[in-house]
Design a protein around this motif. Structure first.
Motif, mmCIF file in Angstrom:
data_model
loop_
_atom_site.group_PDB
_atom_site.id
_atom_site.type_symbol
_atom_site.label_atom_id
_atom_site.label_comp_id
_atom_site.label_asym_id
_atom_site.label_seq_id
_atom_site.Cartn_x
_atom_site.Cartn_y
_atom_site.Cartn_z
ATOM 1 N N ALA A 1 -2.069 15.831 -2.580
ATOM 2 C CA ALA A 1 -2.709 15.170 -1.681
ATOM 3 C C ALA A 1 -2.003 14.041 -1.211
ATOM 4 N N ALA A 2 -1.329 13.388 -1.846
ATOM 5 C CA ALA A 2 -0.507 12.166 -1.684
ATOM 6 C C ALA A 2 0.506 12.215 -0.560
ATOM 7 N N GLN A 3 1.202 13.353 -0.873
ATOM 8 C CA GLN A 3 2.618 13.869 0.173
ATOM 9 C C GLN A 3 2.253 13.576 1.648
ATOM 10 N N PRO A 4 1.211 14.209 2.198
ATOM 11 C CA PRO A 4 1.092 13.872 3.759
ATOM 12 C C PRO A 4 0.777 12.236 3.882
ATOM 13 N N VAL A 5 0.250 11.694 3.014
ATOM 14 C CA VAL A 5 0.070 10.148 3.369
ATOM 15 C C VAL A 5 1.627 9.453 3.261
ATOM 16 N N VAL A 6 2.374 10.012 2.316
ATOM 17 C CA VAL A 6 3.388 9.292 2.318
ATOM 18 C C VAL A 6 4.269 9.441 3.562
ATOM 19 N N ARG A 7 4.202 10.910 3.851
ATOM 20 C CA ARG A 7 5.115 11.203 4.978
ATOM 21 C C ARG A 7 4.468 10.531 6.117
ATOM 22 N N ALA B 1 3.414 -1.137 -8.692
ATOM 23 C CA ALA B 1 4.141 -0.347 -7.633
ATOM 24 C C ALA B 1 3.908 -1.236 -6.304
ATOM 25 N N GLY B 2 2.594 -1.754 -6.267
ATOM 26 C CA GLY B 2 2.214 -2.633 -5.014
ATOM 27 C C GLY B 2 3.025 -3.920 -5.003
ATOM 28 N N ALA B 3 3.432 -4.464 -6.051
ATOM 29 C CA ALA B 3 4.160 -5.624 -6.212
ATOM 30 C C ALA B 3 5.684 -5.301 -6.027
ATOM 31 N N GLY B 4 5.999 -4.156 -5.813
ATOM 32 C CA GLY B 4 7.368 -3.896 -5.683
ATOM 33 C C GLY B 4 8.176 -3.455 -7.055
ATOM 34 N N HIS B 5 7.600 -3.104 -8.104
ATOM 35 C CA HIS B 5 8.273 -2.719 -9.451
ATOM 36 C C HIS B 5 7.940 -1.011 -9.373
ATOM 37 N N ARG B 6 8.842 -0.352 -8.741
ATOM 38 C CA ARG B 6 8.432 0.975 -8.734
ATOM 39 C C ARG B 6 9.390 1.663 -9.750
ATOM 40 N N VAL B 7 8.756 2.912 -10.140
ATOM 41 C CA VAL B 7 9.527 3.938 -11.141
ATOM 42 C C VAL B 7 9.686 5.022 -10.300
ATOM 43 N N ARG B 8 10.792 5.356 -9.823
ATOM 44 C CA ARG B 8 10.800 6.504 -8.747
ATOM 45 C C ARG B 8 10.692 7.919 -9.409
ATOM 46 N N LEU C 1 0.909 -1.276 0.111
ATOM 47 C CA LEU C 1 0.059 -0.079 -0.086
ATOM 48 C C LEU C 1 0.753 1.341 0.013
ATOM 49 N N VAL C 2 1.849 1.218 0.887
ATOM 50 C CA VAL C 2 2.699 2.480 0.829
ATOM 51 C C VAL C 2 3.466 2.648 -0.633
ATOM 52 N N ARG C 3 3.962 1.698 -1.198
ATOM 53 C CA ARG C 3 4.692 1.864 -2.532
ATOM 54 C C ARG C 3 3.677 2.122 -3.361
ATOM 55 N N ALA C 4 2.512 1.925 -3.256
ATOM 56 C CA ALA C 4 1.390 2.448 -4.383
ATOM 57 C C ALA C 4 0.654 3.638 -4.241
ATOM 58 N N VAL C 5 1.261 4.451 -3.077
ATOM 59 C CA VAL C 5 0.519 5.761 -2.772
ATOM 60 C C VAL C 5 0.619 6.647 -3.864
ATOM 61 N N PRO C 6 1.696 7.113 -4.432
ATOM 62 C CA PRO C 6 1.743 8.277 -5.418
ATOM 63 C C PRO C 6 1.047 7.754 -6.720
ATOM 64 N N ALA C 7 1.223 6.295 -7.276
ATOM 65 C CA ALA C 7 0.347 6.130 -8.457
ATOM 66 C C ALA C 7 -1.070 6.005 -7.992
ATOM 67 N N LEU C 8 -1.420 5.426 -6.840
ATOM 68 C CA LEU C 8 -2.915 5.171 -6.041
ATOM 69 C C LEU C 8 -3.555 6.598 -6.215
ATOM 70 N N PHE C 9 -2.992 7.569 -5.821
ATOM 71 C CA PHE C 9 -3.534 8.911 -5.494
ATOM 72 C C PHE C 9 -3.638 9.663 -6.893
ATOM 73 N N THR C 10 -2.911 9.526 -7.886
ATOM 74 C CA THR C 10 -2.797 9.918 -9.030
ATOM 75 C C THR C 10 -4.099 9.388 -10.022
ATOM 76 N N LEU C 11 -4.345 7.859 -9.747
ATOM 77 C CA LEU C 11 -5.381 7.243 -10.376
ATOM 78 C C LEU C 11 -6.856 7.674 -9.631
ATOM 79 N N LEU C 12 -6.812 7.893 -8.560
ATOM 80 C CA LEU C 12 -7.963 8.536 -7.749
ATOM 81 C C LEU C 12 -8.346 9.839 -8.287
#
Length: 564
Positions: free
Chosen positions: A249-255, A227-234, A87-98
């Motif tokens: 909106a995703a940055q406070p969640v990442v922090r 990204a959730g599976a571990g294949h991230r593009v930084r 879930l943490v790995r997928a936060v940036p892409a997930l918020f962009t998707l939402l």
């Protein structure tokens, strides 16, 4: 009258004590309406209270078991921490998707409704009076904005609970981190809908770019899963975190989850300022929507509401398509068939030409076919109890893929006078409309089966295409099903769990996909585990029998449609 004369008249009117503001009857008109609507509003409040009570009762009755199971798992120390890492790995892409989903839904909704939808009587009478448009229209925008906050707050609460359950953040910190996105993203979506409703060029852009936007969302969904599976593009994630409100909106969640987001205070400030500016601009735009456009939207909303309550879902879809611009027709020519075969292939030629002029249907069919293959493959990989679920979901997606290609058959039965040109009976005409969906559906099924064949499962090249003929005939049955038989809602007696009438109606309405999906799921479930030539032959044989039976039903339904 010259300009000098008009100025003299106006000056004389001012000297006599008359000004244009004297014709403003906003306060008196709205006060009179409030008095007249008082009884109606009380009845609306009672109806709303009954509806909310019913929803709460249903949620408690059917959701309490899930909640108890969830809480018991927490009490017994169920390990949800493994999901937290993904879930943490997928936060940036997930918020962009939402954010993309919210924007697309709001923009498409604004094509026929939008944040400002005034009832028909108010458009026809109230706006014609000497009242300020802003006093009439802006309350509807504010109502839409407040209503948008409810699902946003619920989504933020669910996200905070997910972070707490997976052990990524305390509940207080998780709520504080999710709050900016939960409140600001829905308001930005409402502001975007207001811009589309107010400006015709924005509406044209939405119609043109909805297809590419959908493909982009599918790509984002793939990135989220990867990204959730571990294949991230930084690098891509960094761009997403700063590219727009979704990333802010995703940055406070990442922090809050312990990730690297050093600029999150600036991101939250940008999000709040952008939301405030967008909502203020949309609030000003709400008073400038043309009256003619408001009339069209009020009529469309009334039509959709009336046919939805009468369960005429096809009529609601047609009203939405007409209000949203319909299908984007393209000037494409296709040489008609000649000779003796020209008469027999006339329907096939028309269907192929209609598909070429509206290629979006083929794109939707391809997307549903890909979703069908993905769901079936995921269920087979997971195994156990998840395999039948994945198979059923895959079959439903396959039916939707074939159904997207059967639109000409539905158009034919929307108005039976359209079939007057044909020398064939309606039953034969309907079956001819199934040729293009059948052929293209088989092609899409073979293409969807190629990855399975490459992976070492060649029987997918047989098992997937044999599902297309039953789905095609089931879609034709849906086209000639006829008007909604609402009397089925009142069949059967009472029981502790309610009347079976609604279930009977749903069984009638979804008889085509229901029968085809259930039968094919029972046949294909053993074949998915250990496919063989015998399983493929049995599946093909049962699919042929099912297609024959459904064909007889389609012929009978077409004849009955003419009788009524």
């Amino acid at each position: 009258m010259t300009a000098e004369d008009a100025g003299a008249v106006e000056a004389g009117a001012v000297e006599a004590g008359w000004v244009e503001a004297d014709d403003d009857r906003t306060a008196e008109t709205l006060a009179w309406l409030r008095r007249k609507r008082r009884a109606h509003r009380r009845q609306q409040g009672r109806d709303l209270a009954v509806l909310l009570y019913t929803l709460v009762l249903a949620a408690v009755a059917y959701g309490s078991g899930v909640a108890v199971h969830f809480l018991r798992g927490l009490n017994e120390g169920a390990d949800y921490g493994g999901f937290g890492e993904g879930l943490v790995r997928a936060v940036p892409a997930l918020f962009t998707l939402l954010g993309g989903v919210l924007a697309l839904v709001a923009a498409r909704d604004a094509l026929w409704r939008g944040p400002v939808v005034v009832p028909g009587p108010s458009v026809g009478w109230l706006l014609a009076q000497p009242v300020r448009r802003g006093a009439v229209l802006r309350p509807w925008f504010r109502l839409s904005a407040w209503l948008a906050l409810a699902p946003g707050a619920a989504g933020g609460l669910v996200g905070a609970v997910a972070l707490r359950v997976t052990g990524r953040a305390p509940i207080g910190e998780a709520l504080a981190a999710a709050l900016p996105g939960a409140l600001c993203l829905p308001l930005l979506a409402v502001a975007l809908g207001m811009a589309v409703e107010r400006r015709a060029r924005w509406a044209r852009a939405v119609r043109r770019w909805s297809g590419p936007a959908l493909l982009l969302l599918i790509a984002l969904a793939g990135q989220t899963w990867a990204a959730g599976a571990g294949h991230r593009v930084r690098a891509l994630e960094w761009v997403e975190l700063w590219a727009g409100p979704w990333g802010w909106a995703a940055q406070p969640v990442v922090r809050a989850c312990g990730g690297a987001a050093p600029g999150w205070p600036a991101a939250v400030a940008l999000l709040v300022v952008a939301t405030a500016a967008a909502v203020a601009h949309a609030h000003r735009d709400a008073a400038a929507v043309p009256t003619a456009q408001l009339r069209v939207r009020a009529a469309t909303a009334t039509t959709v509401a009336s046919v939805a309550w009468s369960l005429e879902l096809r009529a609601a879809k047609l009203a939405l398509m007409e209000a949203g611009g319909g299908q984007s027709g393209r000037l494409v020519r296709l040489r008609p068939p000649r000779g003796r075969s020209g008469r027999r292939l006339a329907v096939v030629w028309r269907d192929a030409l209609a598909l070429l002029r509206a290629p979006g249907r083929l794109g939707r069919a391809a997307l549903w076919a890909a979703a069908a293959a993905g769901a079936a493959g995921l269920g087979a990989d997971l195994g156990g109890e998840r395999r039948p679920v994945g198979l059923v979901v895959g079959l439903l997606c396959g039916y939707l893929a074939v159904g997207a290609l059967a639109e000409p058959a539905r158009v034919e039965t929307d108005d039976l006078r359209r079939s007057a040109w044909s020398p064939y009976r309606l039953r034969t005409l309907m079956l001819q409309h199934g040729v293009v969906p059948l052929v293209l559906g088989v092609v899409l099924a073979v293409l969807a089966a190629v990855p399975f064949a490459v992976r070492g499962e060649p029987w997918a090249l047989v098992l997937m295409p044999v599902c297309v003929p039953p789905f095609t005939v089931a879609a034709l049955y849906g086209a000639c099903r006829g008007p909604a038989r609402t009397q089925l809602m009142f069949l059967g007696g009472g029981s502790p769990v309610g009347s079976p009438g609604p279930l009977i109606y749903l069984a009638w309405y979804a008889a085509g996909p229901l029968v085809s999906v259930v039968v094919l799921a029972l046949v294909l479930d053993p074949a998915v585990v250990h496919p063989s030539a015998a399983d493929a032959a049995r599946a093909a044989w049962i699919a042929a029998l099912l297609t024959t039976a459904l064909t007889l039903v389609v012929r009978r339904s077409a004849d009955r449609l003419l009788e009524h």
